[in-house]
Motif scaffolding. Sequence first.
Motif, short mmCIF file in Angstrom:
data_model
loop_
_atom_site.label_atom_id
_atom_site.label_comp_id
_atom_site.label_asym_id
_atom_site.label_seq_id
_atom_site.Cartn_x
_atom_site.Cartn_y
_atom_site.Cartn_z
N ASP A 99 22.89 -29.59 -4.87
CA ASP A 99 24.07 -29.16 -4.61
C ASP A 99 24.23 -28.39 -3.35
OD1 ASP A 99 24.70 -30.54 -7.00
OD2 ASP A 99 24.74 -28.71 -8.10
N SER A 153 22.26 -30.66 -0.49
CA SER A 153 22.86 -32.04 -0.16
C SER A 153 21.70 -32.88 -0.07
CB SER A 153 23.87 -32.21 1.02
OG SER A 153 25.01 -31.24 0.80
N SER A 185 19.18 -35.91 -1.78
CA SER A 185 19.52 -36.78 -2.76
C SER A 185 18.74 -36.60 -3.85
CB SER A 185 19.35 -38.24 -2.27
OG SER A 185 17.73 -38.26 -1.82
#
Length: 349
Positions: A156, A159, A161
């Motif tokens: 979060d 960023s 994956s």
Amino acid sequence: MTLATDGDVFSTLVEPLRGELTAHCYRMLGSVHDAEDLVQETFIRAWRSYDKFEGRSSVRTWMYKIATNVCLTALDGRARRPMPTGLGQPASDPRGTLESRPEVTWLEPLPDAVIWGGSPEDPEAATLDHESVRLAFVAALQHLTPPQRAAVVLFDVLSMSASEVAELLGTTVAAVNSSLQRARAHLAKLDPESERDSARQPDDERKRELLAQYVDAFERYDVERIVALLSADAVWEMPPFTGWYSGAEEIGDLIRLNCPAERAGDQILVETTANGGPAFALYMRDPADGVHRAFHLQVPVLGEGGFTHVSAFFDTSLFARFGLPEELPEEHRGRAQALRAGSGETSHG
């Protein structure tokens, strides 16, 4: 390639990451002291394994993997760093006795200078969002398990994956997604500020005006004005004291009954920055010799209805970490004298 050349290349690659890695470790540990130590350990481990780095991931991802593992190892068996609001007890009575527990490893504020070189407007802010080091957010993270903290921060905040996070944590994408779902639900309860609508916040000019009024109210020891500047449901907490206080009027009573200041000029606020926002070092006048000495560090939060939360850290060893002296800096002493003179100082002050 010589060892010296290797060292130069390594430093060129990793040194620009020091600020954001320190922020990463701070989010995980809740301590700027621990964060800096762990970043140094990260650099040492990275240097030792640098010859094995094959470039299959970016240097940044590789360094975050090392830093995350260093943090998870450091957190093994270690108690979380709380704030008083996170201890699970209801709001305290401002007319009650203050209980101090300096032996608790409390959450620490983060000096902006550590990660932004003194200015949150530096170019590095593009990769280091102010919101990602907000005190309330970091405090909420401490309630998660260490792997949950890592998953939330990596996914979060940074960023990455789900597959990258899974690889970094040595787990599966399904496990990461499950962990994120549970962690986000917990964070939403602990940090409602994260859901706030930024459009409802005062604009920059209004913020500056309110901060100036806040400083003036404290320096004049005008408790009524302090109360007026707080939102109706404001929260005040001050580790290592275990109590926390809810409501502007209750906070006003707390200040009236416990603050050693008596009149204007007894306390002076020196502006600094912490956790991506404004902060103030409060110096209190010692009536024995008239010298203003370090008293506490305040990290206020400004919302639509006034100041919504104030965290006052009474660990004065933090002043040095913020580059602040133990006694009021010379350039601020004239202000203290002028305020006291204007208040009609008498012999008992």
